[in-house]
Design a protein around this motif. Structure first.
Motif, short mmCIF file in Angstrom:
data_model
loop_
_atom_site.label_atom_id
_atom_site.label_comp_id
_atom_site.label_asym_id
_atom_site.label_seq_id
_atom_site.Cartn_x
_atom_site.Cartn_y
_atom_site.Cartn_z
N ASN A 135 0.83 -1.20 0.00
CA ASN A 135 0.00 0.00 0.00
C ASN A 135 0.87 1.25 0.00
O ASN A 135 1.88 1.31 0.71
N MET A 136 0.45 2.24 -0.78
CA MET A 136 1.17 3.51 -0.81
C MET A 136 0.57 4.45 0.22
O MET A 136 -0.53 4.98 0.04
N ALA A 137 1.29 4.63 1.32
CA ALA A 137 0.87 5.59 2.35
C ALA A 137 1.57 6.92 2.05
O ALA A 137 1.73 7.30 0.89
N SER A 138 2.05 7.61 3.08
CA SER A 138 2.68 8.90 2.87
C SER A 138 3.25 9.38 4.19
O SER A 138 2.76 8.98 5.27
N ILE A 139 4.25 10.26 4.13
CA ILE A 139 4.70 10.89 5.36
C ILE A 139 3.57 11.69 6.02
O ILE A 139 3.63 11.97 7.22
N ALA A 140 2.52 12.00 5.24
CA ALA A 140 1.36 12.69 5.80
C ALA A 140 0.66 11.84 6.86
O ALA A 140 -0.08 12.36 7.68
N ALA A 141 0.90 10.53 6.84
CA ALA A 141 0.35 9.63 7.85
C ALA A 141 1.21 9.61 9.10
O ALA A 141 0.79 9.07 10.14
N LEU A 142 2.40 10.17 9.02
CA LEU A 142 3.37 10.07 10.11
C LEU A 142 3.61 11.38 10.84
O LEU A 142 3.94 11.38 12.03
N VAL A 143 3.51 12.49 10.12
CA VAL A 143 3.76 13.81 10.72
C VAL A 143 2.66 14.77 10.29
O VAL A 143 1.90 14.49 9.36
N GLY A 144 2.57 15.89 10.94
CA GLY A 144 1.58 16.90 10.56
C GLY A 144 2.05 17.70 9.36
O GLY A 144 3.13 18.28 9.38
#
Length: 254
Positions: A135-144
């Motif tokens: 699955n392609m997540a993102s750093i948007a899932a990890l930081v604000g």
């Protein structure tokens, strides 16, 4: 190493950018790659490039948010070994200025679309004796990230789905992992700059590039190489984890 001979892979959103890079990497290593894409012209171009190199690929017009259409295509393709959930759309806005229609549109593609493909893939992966869901997540899932409310919400859900699926199908030899890229230089970035910063594209490109501590955006091929490894038999001990590929963004930006 990294051989996908006699394996079938589905890559959603493989018509350009990261999805195209992943599709190319899998095909070059022997996979029969099926690209599911709303942009039929882009998918066809990727397929043509793969075939011109002597490898195998096929394009399928598909809206991943449409479960009936997704099920039909997965059944047509048959037993697969790899699913890459890359299709997604972006949105700029905060919670109080994100319209309901925009919220629903992003969630339908970026969350429901991933669910639809996972649901359709599980029976096919079982027929193959197991496989990999990436699955392609993102750093948007990890930081604000500023002005990325619904996009961050959706990618957080993708990361959580990855962990859930990895645990639920562990004993069926089905691995599930995710990748969280920072900014990647894709046609989307060029289009974004053209639309919003036509008068100072170079300046904004430089600013966006330097937001990664490494000093540049990633190349789509770099994401493709990580995806290739995670989907390969060489990564058979890896499941239920997210891999940031971010030029130090999540750890060195302080």
């Amino acid at each position: 190493m990294f051989s996908f001979e006699h394996k079938k892979a589905i890559v959603t959103g493989g018509g350009s950018g990261i999805g195209k890079a992943i599709a190319m990497a899998l095909a070059k290593n022997g996979a029969m790659v099926h690209i599911l894409e709303m942009d039929v012209a882009g998918a066809s171009q990727t397929v043509d490039e793969i075939k011109a190199l002597g490898f195998k690929a096929e394009a399928h017009a598909c809206n991943v948010a449409d479960q009936v259409a997704v099920n039909a295509i997965f059944e047509q393709i048959g037993n697969i070994h790899v699913l890459v959930n890359n299709a997604g759309i972006a949105h700029i806005g905060k919670a109080d200025n994100t319209a309901e229609d925009d919220f629903d549109r992003v969630m339908n593609v970026n969350v429901k679309g991933v669910y639809n493909c996972i649901k359709a893939a599980i029976p096919q992966l079982r027929q193959s004796g197991g496989g990999v869901i990436l699955n392609m997540a993102s750093i948007a899932a990890l930081v604000g990230l500023a002005d990325r409310f619904v996009y961050s919400t959706a990618k957080g859900a993708v990361k959580a789905m990855t962990m859930s699926v990895a645990k639920d199908y562990l004993k069926e030899n089905i691995r599930c992992v995710s990748i969280s890229p920072a900014r990647v230089h894709t046609p989307f970035v060029d289009g974004f700059l053209e639309k919003n910063y036509a008068d100072n594209k170079a300046e904004m490109f430089d600013k966006l590039s330097k937001s990664q501590p490494i000093g540049r955006m990633a190349k789509p091929e770099e994401i493709g190489y990580l995806a290739l490894y995670l989907c390969s038999d060489e990564a058979s001990f890896i499941t239920g984890v997210d891999y940031p590929i971010d030029g130090g963004f999540t750890t060195l930006n302080n």
